[in-house]
Design a protein around this motif. Structure first.
Motif, mmCIF file in Angstrom:
data_model
loop_
_atom_site.group_PDB
_atom_site.id
_atom_site.type_symbol
_atom_site.label_atom_id
_atom_site.label_comp_id
_atom_site.label_asym_id
_atom_site.label_seq_id
_atom_site.Cartn_x
_atom_site.Cartn_y
_atom_site.Cartn_z
ATOM 1 N N LEU A 1 -8.525 2.529 0.714
ATOM 2 C CA LEU A 1 -9.706 3.155 -0.205
ATOM 3 C C LEU A 1 -9.269 4.331 -0.874
ATOM 4 C CD1 LEU A 1 -12.768 2.592 1.530
ATOM 5 C CD2 LEU A 1 -12.186 1.154 0.047
ATOM 6 N N SER A 2 -8.169 5.003 -0.579
ATOM 7 C CA SER A 2 -7.501 6.349 -1.221
ATOM 8 C C SER A 2 -6.506 5.966 -2.442
ATOM 9 C CB SER A 2 -6.922 7.064 -0.220
ATOM 10 O OG SER A 2 -7.883 7.672 0.679
ATOM 11 N N LEU A 3 -6.180 4.711 -2.327
ATOM 12 C CA LEU A 3 -5.106 4.256 -3.524
ATOM 13 C C LEU A 3 -5.974 4.173 -4.712
ATOM 14 C CD1 LEU A 3 -3.361 1.390 -1.533
ATOM 15 C CD2 LEU A 3 -2.676 3.972 -1.616
ATOM 16 N N GLU A 4 -5.038 4.177 -5.931
ATOM 17 C CA GLU A 4 -5.395 3.859 -7.341
ATOM 18 C C GLU A 4 -6.124 2.386 -7.251
ATOM 19 O OE1 GLU A 4 -5.417 5.605 -10.031
ATOM 20 O OE2 GLU A 4 -4.942 7.113 -8.761
ATOM 21 N N PRO A 5 -7.215 2.062 -7.964
ATOM 22 C CA PRO A 5 -7.902 1.032 -8.033
ATOM 23 C C PRO A 5 -6.991 -0.254 -7.863
ATOM 24 C CG PRO A 5 -8.998 2.534 -9.545
ATOM 25 C CD PRO A 5 -7.629 3.330 -9.013
ATOM 26 N N LEU A 6 -5.934 -0.008 -9.037
ATOM 27 C CA LEU A 6 -5.064 -1.532 -8.973
ATOM 28 C C LEU A 6 -4.406 -1.752 -7.561
ATOM 29 C CD1 LEU A 6 -4.023 -3.902 -10.509
ATOM 30 C CD2 LEU A 6 -2.199 -2.312 -11.264
ATOM 31 N N TRP A 7 -3.710 -0.751 -7.144
ATOM 32 C CA TRP A 7 -3.063 -0.800 -6.057
ATOM 33 C C TRP A 7 -4.051 -1.042 -4.764
ATOM 34 C CZ3 TRP A 7 2.040 -1.586 -5.961
ATOM 35 C CH2 TRP A 7 2.801 -0.958 -6.825
ATOM 36 N N ALA A 8 -5.124 -0.546 -4.604
ATOM 37 C CA ALA A 8 -5.982 -0.938 -3.581
ATOM 38 C C ALA A 8 -6.761 -2.501 -3.803
ATOM 39 C CB ALA A 8 -7.478 -0.238 -3.771
ATOM 40 N N LYS A 9 -6.795 -2.744 -4.831
ATOM 41 C CA LYS A 9 -6.879 -4.339 -4.985
ATOM 42 C C LYS A 9 -5.922 -5.270 -4.709
ATOM 43 C CE LYS A 9 -10.267 -3.932 -8.866
ATOM 44 N NZ LYS A 9 -10.792 -4.371 -10.028
ATOM 45 N N ILE A 10 -4.609 -4.866 -5.243
ATOM 46 C CA ILE A 10 -3.658 -5.792 -4.474
ATOM 47 C C ILE A 10 -3.617 -5.787 -3.112
ATOM 48 C CG2 ILE A 10 -1.206 -6.126 -4.692
ATOM 49 C CD1 ILE A 10 -1.213 -4.777 -7.521
ATOM 50 N N SER A 11 -3.508 -4.653 -2.359
ATOM 51 C CA SER A 11 -3.339 -4.311 -1.116
ATOM 52 C C SER A 11 -4.502 -5.167 -0.169
ATOM 53 C CB SER A 11 -3.501 -2.964 -0.689
ATOM 54 O OG SER A 11 -2.177 -2.200 -1.285
ATOM 55 N N PHE A 12 -5.747 -4.892 -0.797
ATOM 56 C CA PHE A 12 -6.921 -5.618 -0.035
ATOM 57 C C PHE A 12 -6.470 -7.048 -0.108
ATOM 58 C CE2 PHE A 12 -9.693 -1.817 0.126
ATOM 59 C CZ PHE A 12 -10.024 -1.859 1.488
ATOM 60 N N ALA B 1 1.365 5.237 8.544
ATOM 61 C CA ALA B 1 0.735 6.234 8.752
ATOM 62 C C ALA B 1 1.314 7.356 7.952
ATOM 63 C CB ALA B 1 0.456 6.681 10.229
ATOM 64 N N VAL B 2 2.828 7.600 8.233
ATOM 65 C CA VAL B 2 3.313 9.066 7.878
ATOM 66 C C VAL B 2 3.660 8.767 6.204
ATOM 67 C CG1 VAL B 2 5.386 10.280 7.876
ATOM 68 C CG2 VAL B 2 4.711 9.429 10.117
ATOM 69 N N VAL B 3 3.920 7.497 5.837
ATOM 70 C CA VAL B 3 4.133 7.492 4.258
ATOM 71 C C VAL B 3 2.766 7.662 3.755
ATOM 72 C CG1 VAL B 3 4.741 5.728 2.564
ATOM 73 C CG2 VAL B 3 6.218 6.168 4.565
ATOM 74 N N THR B 4 1.784 6.963 4.191
ATOM 75 C CA THR B 4 0.456 6.634 3.336
ATOM 76 C C THR B 4 -0.015 8.476 3.568
ATOM 77 O OG1 THR B 4 -0.067 4.879 3.807
ATOM 78 C CG2 THR B 4 -1.993 6.243 3.301
ATOM 79 N N TYR B 5 0.132 9.246 4.489
ATOM 80 C CA TYR B 5 -0.498 10.589 4.622
ATOM 81 C C TYR B 5 0.329 11.380 3.858
ATOM 82 C CZ TYR B 5 -1.450 15.036 7.094
ATOM 83 O OH TYR B 5 -2.044 16.047 7.250
ATOM 84 N N TRP B 6 1.527 11.249 3.712
ATOM 85 C CA TRP B 6 2.440 12.129 2.994
ATOM 86 C C TRP B 6 1.981 11.992 1.500
ATOM 87 C CZ3 TRP B 6 6.021 15.926 3.329
ATOM 88 C CH2 TRP B 6 6.705 16.170 2.106
ATOM 89 N N TYR B 7 1.914 11.093 0.983
ATOM 90 C CA TYR B 7 1.652 10.803 -0.459
ATOM 91 C C TYR B 7 0.129 10.946 -0.875
ATOM 92 C CZ TYR B 7 6.512 9.006 -1.404
ATOM 93 O OH TYR B 7 7.692 9.035 -1.675
ATOM 94 N N VAL B 8 -0.853 10.425 0.134
ATOM 95 C CA VAL B 8 -2.225 10.686 -0.325
ATOM 96 C C VAL B 8 -2.703 12.057 0.083
ATOM 97 C CG1 VAL B 8 -4.549 9.671 0.112
ATOM 98 C CG2 VAL B 8 -2.634 8.256 -0.057
ATOM 99 N N ALA C 1 0.781 -1.254 -0.196
ATOM 100 C CA ALA C 1 -0.202 -0.057 -0.019
ATOM 101 C C ALA C 1 0.803 1.091 -0.181
ATOM 102 C CB ALA C 1 -0.944 -0.113 1.264
ATOM 103 N N MET C 2 1.990 1.482 0.661
ATOM 104 C CA MET C 2 2.970 2.521 0.744
ATOM 105 C C MET C 2 3.542 2.697 -0.608
ATOM 106 S SD MET C 2 4.494 2.316 4.523
ATOM 107 C CE MET C 2 5.207 0.618 4.625
ATOM 108 N N ALA C 3 3.951 1.404 -1.191
ATOM 109 C CA ALA C 3 4.429 1.555 -2.386
ATOM 110 C C ALA C 3 3.377 2.232 -3.458
ATOM 111 C CB ALA C 3 4.998 0.245 -2.928
ATOM 112 N N GLY C 4 2.228 1.637 -3.506
ATOM 113 C CA GLY C 4 1.262 2.197 -4.389
ATOM 114 C C GLY C 4 0.884 3.451 -4.119
ATOM 115 N N ALA C 5 1.025 3.874 -2.942
ATOM 116 C CA ALA C 5 1.018 5.463 -2.550
ATOM 117 C C ALA C 5 1.948 6.220 -3.255
ATOM 118 C CB ALA C 5 0.808 5.768 -1.293
ATOM 119 N N GLY C 6 3.336 5.682 -3.196
ATOM 120 C CA GLY C 6 4.179 6.280 -3.557
ATOM 121 C C GLY C 6 4.232 6.319 -5.073
ATOM 122 N N ALA C 7 3.845 5.124 -5.791
ATOM 123 C CA ALA C 7 3.789 5.051 -7.281
ATOM 124 C C ALA C 7 2.775 6.127 -7.993
ATOM 125 C CB ALA C 7 3.768 3.602 -7.531
ATOM 126 N N SER C 8 1.589 6.086 -7.223
ATOM 127 C CA SER C 8 0.637 6.889 -7.723
ATOM 128 C C SER C 8 0.234 7.828 -6.661
ATOM 129 C CB SER C 8 -0.681 6.038 -8.131
ATOM 130 O OG SER C 8 -0.114 5.107 -9.345
#
Length: 468
Positions: free
Chosen positions: A307-318, A290-297, A216-223
């Motif tokens: 739920l804030s991630l791009e759909p593909l990253w959200a699906k992978i994380s979930f 918390a910090v990484v996700t908040y920073w990128y989102v 999820a953190m990687a997804g937030a950073g990538a998108s």
């Protein structure tokens, strides 16, 4: 506090002496044993499960690394996903300080609970501790609270699983059907009689949530959505601020299971190693995630944050988190069933033998706990608020407040009465503040949750029961 566990007039015992059922000090270990750390173990007659050699079902099989994994699976779960929204509500600095402080605080209260358990090997759950501390009424309140909170926590995990399946399938099925599917899987996973048989599943559960968080953190950073859109501190009203604080408070709310876990350890004295492993992993991962996700989102981060991630990253994380949601839910329902099962059959052959009565009752209790969790989760529109209310009422005390009472009780009865408190002024202050902190979290959490429920109801935001 009752004083039925120990009196200074009791006969001093030699180190390691075992006490028989007819002994006036049955259930009390030698003071020298306590001082040397030899508090409890399967060799003591009043241990929850006693000697297990020759029995069909053996409970005391857990090692401390396995207990650590069970604790991580239970605690580092879907509650973690609300932490980025806490940073967005009050600001990154106060939220991180709260997360770190509560992690350190939970480490101390874990130590206090473990010391209490080691001195009282007959304690299997919070209800047993309530009997020692407050008598029969305390036993019923704390045991009932454990069951209620465990069932509600199971329902919360079922809803997390339902959300994960909904996201993965692009809402191909009714949400109620997804919850039912997840509930059926939870029943099967929670069915083993011993935590040792759930232990290896916890490896998958612990790895699952950690990997899901990393992805999820990687997804937030990538998108990234709004990188750097953060606030150092934010002024807000009491209700919003306190709800944001309760997110990390209840992300650590797993202490109500500690007595049950320690009761099934091979070496209960190693329990603090498991607690250290849990708190280091949980606190570190909570802050980083918390910090990484908040920073990128950014400030618009959702709860749960996936739920804030791009759909593909959200699906992978979930998808990666599903094993954790499943196994954590199973641990909660197992806890509710185990508390009742041990209370009914303690010291009977049904505990350790494959009897029709034992397995029949165990099956009934597992089904009852999971069906109750499912019905509450899908049938009560305000279920998430109900979880918050039960957490405020019970988890605030189990994780924080009661630890202070345990220390006061045992110091009084095993160290020399009120004079022992006076000789330890720092610990006295710490434990009185621990009790007050539990009370503050309880009252503040109740107020904030009920206020938020009222606002949601007035705004028409509560869903219909059994909504598809």
């Amino acid at each position: 506090m009752s004083s039925n566990t120990y009196h200074p007039g009791h006969v001093r015992r030699e180190k390691g002496e075992r006490l028989g059922p007819g002994d006036p000090d049955a259930g009390v270990l030698a003071e020298s044993d306590r001082e040397r750390g030899g508090y409890t173990g399967p060799g003591f007659v009043n241990d929850v499960f006693g000697e297990e050699q020759g029995h069909d079902i053996k409970y005391k099989t857990l090692t401390w690394p396995m207990v650590a994994l069970l604790m991580i699976t239970e605690i580092v779960s879907n509650g973690m996903l609300s932490l980025p929204s806490s940073l967005a509500a009050v600001g990154i600095v106060p939220a991180v300080v709260v997360i770190f402080f509560l992690g350190a605080f939970a480490t101390y209260t874990a130590w206090a609970l473990i010391q209490f358990k080691l001195r009282h090997p007959e304690v299997h759950n919070m209800g047993d501790a309530g009997m020692i501390m407050f008598g029969p009424i305390g036993r019923e309140i704390l045991a009932g609270g454990t069951i209620i909170f465990a069932v509600c926590a199971t329902g919360s995990q079922m809803l997390a699983g339902q959300l994960a399946l909904t996201v993965l399938s692009d809402t191909k099925l009714c949400a109620l059907a997804f919850t039912g599917i997840f509930a059926a899987a939870t029943v099967m996973v929670s069915f083993p009689r011993t935590l040792g048989n759930l232990g290896w599943l916890s490896v998958a559960g612990g790895i699952s949530i950690i990997v899901a968080g990393i992805v999820a953190m990687a997804g937030a950073g990538a998108s990234p959505i709004a990188p750097g859109d953060i606030a150092i501190t934010i002024s807000t009203d009491f209700t919003s601020a306190f709800i944001s604080i309760t997110n990390p408070v209840f992300a650590y709310a797993g202490h109500f299971m500690f007595f049950i876990l320690i009761s099934e350890m091979q070496r209960p004295r190693d329990a603090m190693k498991a607690a250290w492993a849990l708190q280091i992993v949980a606190t570190t991962f909570y802050i980083v995630f918390a910090v990484v996700t908040y920073w990128y989102v950014g400030s618009g981060v959702s709860s749960p944050s996936l739920l804030s991630l791009e759909p593909l990253w959200a699906k992978i994380s979930f998808g990666l988190a599903i094993p954790n949601f499943l196994i954590a839910g199973a641990l909660y329902s197992h806890t509710a069933a185990k508390l009742v099962f041990v209370r009914i059959f303690r010291h009977s052959r049904h505990i350790h033998s494959h009897t029709f009565t034992g397995w029949g009752m165990w099956t009934f209790l597992i089904l009852l706990a999971n069906v109750a969790a499912f019905v509450l989760a899908v049938g009560i529109p305000s279920f998430n608020y109900l979880v918050g209310i039960t957490a405020s009422l019970f988890a605030a005390w189990y994780t924080y407040g009661l630890a202070g009472m345990f220390w006061l009780h045992d110091t009084y009865h095993f160290k020399g009465g009120a004079r022992a408190w006076v000789k330890r002024p720092l610990m006295l202050v710490v434990n009185v503040l621990t009790i007050l902190a539990g009370a503050f979290i309880c009252v503040g959490g109740l107020y904030a949750t009920i206020k938020a429920l009222q606002m949601a109801s007035e705004a028409g935001l509560l869903p219909s029961p059994f909504q598809c």
